[in-house]
Design a protein around this motif. Structure first.
Motif, mmCIF file in Angstrom:
data_model
loop_
_atom_site.group_PDB
_atom_site.id
_atom_site.type_symbol
_atom_site.label_atom_id
_atom_site.label_comp_id
_atom_site.label_asym_id
_atom_site.label_seq_id
_atom_site.Cartn_x
_atom_site.Cartn_y
_atom_site.Cartn_z
ATOM 1 N N LEU A 102 0.798 -1.220 0.000
ATOM 2 C CA LEU A 102 0.000 0.000 0.000
ATOM 3 C C LEU A 102 0.831 1.270 0.000
ATOM 4 C CD1 LEU A 102 -2.629 -1.008 2.735
ATOM 5 C CD2 LEU A 102 -2.853 -1.264 0.254
ATOM 6 N N HIS A 103 2.032 1.204 0.587
ATOM 7 C CA HIS A 103 2.826 2.411 0.795
ATOM 8 C C HIS A 103 4.180 2.322 0.086
ATOM 9 C CE1 HIS A 103 0.272 1.953 4.558
ATOM 10 N NE2 HIS A 103 -0.222 3.023 3.950
ATOM 11 N N VAL A 104 4.746 3.489 -0.188
ATOM 12 C CA VAL A 104 6.005 3.559 -0.930
ATOM 13 C C VAL A 104 7.169 3.085 -0.073
ATOM 14 C CG1 VAL A 104 7.523 5.055 -2.270
ATOM 15 C CG2 VAL A 104 5.085 5.560 -2.143
ATOM 16 N N SER A 105 7.990 2.219 -0.642
ATOM 17 C CA SER A 105 9.210 1.767 0.027
ATOM 18 C C SER A 105 10.415 2.253 -0.777
ATOM 19 C CB SER A 105 9.230 0.243 0.159
ATOM 20 O OG SER A 105 9.164 -0.381 -1.108
ATOM 21 N N VAL A 106 11.612 2.072 -0.234
ATOM 22 C CA VAL A 106 12.825 2.521 -0.907
ATOM 23 C C VAL A 106 12.981 1.839 -2.269
ATOM 24 C CG1 VAL A 106 15.349 2.677 -0.718
ATOM 25 C CG2 VAL A 106 13.930 2.991 1.315
ATOM 26 N N SER A 107 12.553 0.604 -2.364
ATOM 27 C CA SER A 107 12.704 -0.141 -3.623
ATOM 28 C C SER A 107 11.774 0.347 -4.721
ATOM 29 C CB SER A 107 12.458 -1.634 -3.378
ATOM 30 O OG SER A 107 11.140 -1.854 -2.909
ATOM 31 N N ASP A 108 10.864 1.279 -4.396
ATOM 32 C CA ASP A 108 9.936 1.808 -5.392
ATOM 33 C C ASP A 108 10.505 3.007 -6.146
ATOM 34 O OD1 ASP A 108 7.746 0.024 -5.021
ATOM 35 O OD2 ASP A 108 7.257 1.038 -3.145
ATOM 36 N N ILE A 109 11.810 3.288 -5.955
ATOM 37 C CA ILE A 109 12.457 4.385 -6.684
ATOM 38 C C ILE A 109 13.099 3.831 -7.956
ATOM 39 C CG2 ILE A 109 14.127 6.265 -6.550
ATOM 40 C CD1 ILE A 109 14.114 5.971 -3.533
ATOM 41 N N ARG A 110 12.930 4.557 -9.072
ATOM 42 C CA ARG A 110 13.604 4.215 -10.311
ATOM 43 C C ARG A 110 14.215 5.486 -10.898
ATOM 44 N NH1 ARG A 110 8.582 2.565 -11.439
ATOM 45 N NH2 ARG A 110 8.497 3.666 -13.440
ATOM 46 N N HIS A 111 15.217 5.312 -11.708
ATOM 47 C CA HIS A 111 15.869 6.457 -12.346
ATOM 48 C C HIS A 111 15.831 6.246 -13.851
ATOM 49 C CE1 HIS A 111 18.401 9.978 -12.509
ATOM 50 N NE2 HIS A 111 19.244 9.352 -13.309
ATOM 51 N N LYS A 112 15.425 7.288 -14.595
ATOM 52 C CA LYS A 112 15.316 7.170 -16.048
ATOM 53 C C LYS A 112 16.005 8.347 -16.728
ATOM 54 C CE LYS A 112 11.134 4.352 -16.350
ATOM 55 N NZ LYS A 112 9.795 4.192 -16.982
ATOM 56 N N VAL A 113 16.486 8.096 -17.927
ATOM 57 C CA VAL A 113 17.112 9.125 -18.745
ATOM 58 C C VAL A 113 16.483 9.062 -20.132
ATOM 59 C CG1 VAL A 113 19.269 10.044 -19.657
ATOM 60 C CG2 VAL A 113 19.271 8.808 -17.476
ATOM 61 N N ASP A 114 16.030 10.230 -20.653
ATOM 62 C CA ASP A 114 15.405 10.211 -21.967
ATOM 63 C C ASP A 114 16.457 10.370 -23.064
ATOM 64 O OD1 ASP A 114 16.086 12.879 -22.135
ATOM 65 O OD2 ASP A 114 14.064 13.589 -22.570
ATOM 66 N N ARG A 115 16.028 10.412 -24.318
ATOM 67 C CA ARG A 115 16.945 10.451 -25.456
ATOM 68 C C ARG A 115 17.796 11.730 -25.497
ATOM 69 N NH1 ARG A 115 13.179 10.573 -30.672
ATOM 70 N NH2 ARG A 115 12.128 8.934 -29.488
ATOM 71 N N HIS A 116 17.328 12.772 -24.789
ATOM 72 C CA HIS A 116 18.078 14.022 -24.748
ATOM 73 C C HIS A 116 19.019 14.106 -23.553
ATOM 74 C CE1 HIS A 116 15.471 15.379 -27.957
ATOM 75 N NE2 HIS A 116 14.407 15.140 -27.216
ATOM 76 N N GLY A 117 19.046 13.034 -22.763
ATOM 77 C CA GLY A 117 19.914 13.029 -21.600
ATOM 78 C C GLY A 117 19.301 13.667 -20.369
ATOM 79 N N PHE A 118 17.990 13.932 -20.381
ATOM 80 C CA PHE A 118 17.324 14.500 -19.211
ATOM 81 C C PHE A 118 17.056 13.401 -18.191
ATOM 82 C CE2 PHE A 118 15.668 17.590 -22.513
ATOM 83 C CZ PHE A 118 16.524 18.621 -22.119
ATOM 84 N N HIS A 119 17.435 13.654 -16.941
ATOM 85 C CA HIS A 119 17.295 12.683 -15.869
ATOM 86 C C HIS A 119 15.997 12.920 -15.092
ATOM 87 C CE1 HIS A 119 21.533 11.094 -15.939
ATOM 88 N NE2 HIS A 119 21.652 12.198 -16.671
ATOM 89 N N VAL A 120 15.294 11.854 -14.823
ATOM 90 C CA VAL A 120 14.046 11.921 -14.056
ATOM 91 C C VAL A 120 14.051 10.799 -13.021
ATOM 92 C CG1 VAL A 120 11.534 11.719 -14.141
ATOM 93 C CG2 VAL A 120 12.736 12.910 -15.973
ATOM 94 N N THR A 121 13.635 11.115 -11.807
ATOM 95 C CA THR A 121 13.490 10.098 -10.761
ATOM 96 C C THR A 121 12.009 9.762 -10.628
ATOM 97 O OG1 THR A 121 15.445 10.880 -9.587
ATOM 98 C CG2 THR A 121 13.875 9.549 -8.340
ATOM 99 N N VAL A 122 11.687 8.467 -10.670
ATOM 100 C CA VAL A 122 10.307 7.990 -10.676
ATOM 101 C C VAL A 122 10.027 7.249 -9.369
ATOM 102 C CG1 VAL A 122 8.590 6.623 -11.916
ATOM 103 C CG2 VAL A 122 10.466 7.715 -13.176
ATOM 104 N N PHE A 123 8.862 7.504 -8.805
ATOM 105 C CA PHE A 123 8.427 6.821 -7.585
ATOM 106 C C PHE A 123 7.151 6.052 -7.907
ATOM 107 C CE2 PHE A 123 10.676 10.632 -6.523
ATOM 108 C CZ PHE A 123 11.515 10.278 -5.476
ATOM 109 N N ARG A 124 7.150 4.782 -7.610
ATOM 110 C CA ARG A 124 5.967 3.961 -7.834
ATOM 111 C C ARG A 124 5.108 3.967 -6.580
ATOM 112 N NH1 ARG A 124 2.531 2.611 -11.669
ATOM 113 N NH2 ARG A 124 1.364 0.714 -11.182
ATOM 114 N N LEU A 125 3.897 4.517 -6.687
ATOM 115 C CA LEU A 125 2.945 4.485 -5.577
ATOM 116 C C LEU A 125 2.153 3.190 -5.707
ATOM 117 C CD1 LEU A 125 1.593 8.159 -5.819
ATOM 118 C CD2 LEU A 125 3.541 7.304 -4.497
ATOM 119 N N PRO A 126 2.313 2.233 -4.790
ATOM 120 C CA PRO A 126 1.664 0.925 -4.956
ATOM 121 C C PRO A 126 0.148 1.000 -5.066
ATOM 122 C CG PRO A 126 3.333 0.841 -3.237
ATOM 123 C CD PRO A 126 3.147 2.284 -3.576
ATOM 124 N N ARG A 127 -0.436 1.983 -4.368
ATOM 125 C CA ARG A 127 -1.889 2.131 -4.419
ATOM 126 C C ARG A 127 -2.239 3.573 -4.079
ATOM 127 N NH1 ARG A 127 -6.290 -2.267 -2.500
ATOM 128 N NH2 ARG A 127 -8.159 -1.115 -3.087
#
Length: 421
Positions: free
Chosen positions: A258-283
Motif C-alpha cells: 500500500l505504501h512507498v518503500s525505498v525499492s519503489d524508486i527508479r531512475h530514467k534518462v530520456d533520449r536528450h539526456g534528461f534525468h528523471v526520478t520515478v516513484f511507484r505508488l503501490p496504491r
C-alpha cells in the motif's frame, strides 16, 4: 555521487525478479487458501458518537468503518441461484471471499468514507422506523428522503460521498439499485446550497519555493526526523503528490503493498539526456494498481534530489523500508502524516505560516509549474487528474492569475496555447 545514484541500480535489480509459479501436483490449487494482500494490524473500533449510535442488530456488528461495506449485511443476502433458478453449491466462506475481493476495488480511505455513510444511513432509518428489508434494496424515495434529511447538516461533497457509499453497498451485496439518478442529482445540488457555512473549508495557502527554503533554514537536516521530513516535503511538492501518498496513517500501518518503500524508486534518462526520478505508488485513492509520480533535480536548497540523498544517507534504510522512515531511539519509524505536518508547522510557526495544511503542498507544486509555463494538459497528466478540476486553483489563487492580468501580460506567448478552452 549521492546515495541515490550509488544505490539505485541494486534497488532496481532487487525488484526486477519475477516470482515463478510452481505446479502443485499433490492437490488442486483451489483446495488451499490463497491469501489476499496483507491487511493493517487489527484495531478495535471506537465507540459510536452519542448522536450517531445505531440500534443493535446482528446484521450490523460493531466494526471498523472501513469494514462496514462487507460486514454490515442486508436482510436479503446475495443470491446463490444460477440463471435457471438452480442453487449453486457454494459455502459461506466462498460468498465471504466474493465480498472481500470486491471490497478491495476501493482504496482503504474510500472504504472508510463509505462505511461512515452506512452508519449515518442506518441511524436515519432507525429514527424513521424503516424495516430492515426496505433498507437494501432501498427504494428511490427512501434514498432521496435520506439525502433531504441530511441537507443543511453536511456539506454537499459529504452527501455525495454518502450517496455513492449506499450505492456501493448495494453493488457489493449484489442487490438492485433503483434510485432515480436525475432526482438524486437534483437533490444533491439542492443540498449543496443548503450546506452549513461551517462545512466549508478555509482556503488552503499554497506552499511556495520560498516557503520550502524558509522551512529548510528552520530544520536541522543532520537529524533523522528533519532529514526525512524535508525529503518528503520536497518530493511531495515537485511530484504534486497528496500528503498521504508518501506518509503512513500510523506507526504500525506500513504495508509494502500500500505504501512507498525505498525499492519503489527508479531512475530514467530520456533520449536528450534528461534525468528523471520515478516513484511507484503501490496504491492510490484513484488507482488500486498504483501510479507513477516523478521529479527532476532542481537548483538551490529546494532540490528534492539532494534532500532525498541526504535522508537516505542519514537514516540508513534498506530497500524494503518505508521510503521516508527515520531512525528513532526505539528503532526505525515510518513517517506518519501527523508527525510530518507537525514538524512542518513547528518549523514555519515563527514566520507567520503556522496554519499550513497538507493539501497546500499539492496546490503549491501545481502553481509553481504553471507559473514556469508548463502547459495545462501536461499538468493534468502530471497531477493525475481525470478532469479539469485542478483549474479551480486558478480561480482561488491570485498569484497564478497576476501575470495574465497585466496590461502587457508576462506570459502572453504562453497563453496562446496553454490556457484550457
Amino acid at each position: 555521487m549521492g546515495w541515490l545514484e550509488k544505490h539505485l541500480p541494486s534497488l532496481e535489480e532487487a525488484t526486477s525478479t519475477t516470482p515463478q509459479l510452481h505446479e502443485n501436483t499433490s492437490s488442486n490449487r483451489f483446495n488451499v487458501s490463497h491469501p489476499l494482500p496483507s491487511a493493517p494490524p487489527a484495531m478495535q473500533p471506537r465507540p459510536y458518537h452519542n448522536s450517531l449510535t445505531p440500534l443493535l442488530s446482528p446484521l450490523r456488528p460493531h466494526c471498523l468503518a472501513r469494514d462496514r461495506l462487507r460486514l454490515w449485511v442486508p436482510a436479503t443476502s446475495r443470491s446463490r441461484l444460477d440463471h435457471t433458478g438452480s442453487l449453486v453449491s457454494l459455502t459461506d466462506s466462498n460468498i465471504d471471499r466474493i465480498l472481500l475481493v470486491i471490497a478491495h476495488c476501493h482504496a482503504p480511505s474510500t472504504r472508510e468514507c463509505y462505511g461512515s455513510s452506512l452508519l449515518v444511513f442506518h441511524v436515519f432509518c432507525d429514527s424513521r422506523g424503516i424495516p430492515e428489508h426496505q433498507r437494501c434494496p432501498a427504494s428511490s424515495v427512501l434514498v432521496l428522503a435520506f439525502l433531504a434529511g441530511c441537507a443543511g447538516l453536511y456539506s454537499g461533497k459529504t452527501l455525495e460521498n454518502y450517496f455513492y457509499g449506499i450505492h456501493a453497498w448495494h453493488l457489493l451485496h449484489d442487490l438492485p439499485w433503483s434510485v432515480d439518478q436525475a432526482q438524486a442529482s437534483l437533490t444533491l445540488e439542492g443540498a449543496k446550497s443548503l450546506a452549513p457555512s461551517s462545512s466549508s473549508r478555509a482556503k488552503r495557502a499554497p506552499f511556495t519555493v520560498a516557503l520550502l527554503l524558509m522551512i529548510h533554514s528552520s530544520l536541522d537536516l543532520s537529524t533523522p526526523l528533519h532529514a526525512a521530513v524535508y525529503a518528503c516535503l520536497t518530493t511531495s511538492f515537485f511530484t504534486i503528490a497528496r500528503t498521504g501518498e508518501f506518509t503512513v496513517p500510523s506507526l504500525k500501518s506500513f504495508d509494502r503493498h500500500l505504501h512507498v518503500s525505498v525499492s519503489d524508486i527508479r531512475h530514467k534518462v530520456d533520449r536528450h539526456g534528461f534525468h528523471v526520478t520515478v516513484f511507484r505508488l503501490p496504491r492510490t485513492n484513484t488507482s488500486s494498481s498504483g501510479e507513477d509520480v516523478y521529479w527532476a533535480a532542481q537548483s538551490g536548497l529546494a532540490d528534492p534530489l539532494a534532500a532525498l540523498n541526504n535522508h537516505l544517507h542519514i537514516n540508513h534504510l534498506s530497500p524494503s523500508d518505508a521510503l521516508f522512515s527515520w531512525q528513532h531511539g526505539t528503532g526505525l519509524h515510518a513517517l506518519t502524516r501527523t508527525a510530518f505536518l507537525k514538524c512542518l508547522k513547528d518549523a514555519s510557526a515563527h514566520s507567520g505560516h503556522g496554519d499550513l495544511k497538507g493539501h497546500g503542498i499539492r496546490i503549491g507544486g501545481t502553481l509553481e509549474y504553471l507559473l514556469r509555463g508548463v502547459p495545462f494538459e501536461t499538468m493534468k497528466t502530471m497531477g493525475r487528474w481525470n478532469s479539469d478540476a485542478f483549474v479551480l486553483y486558478l480561480q482561488k489563487h491570485t498569484i497564478v492569475l497576476a501575470p495574465y492580468l497585466q496590461d502587457q501580460p508576462v506570459l502572453e506567448p504562453f497563453m496562446c496555447y496553454a490556457l484550457p478552452t
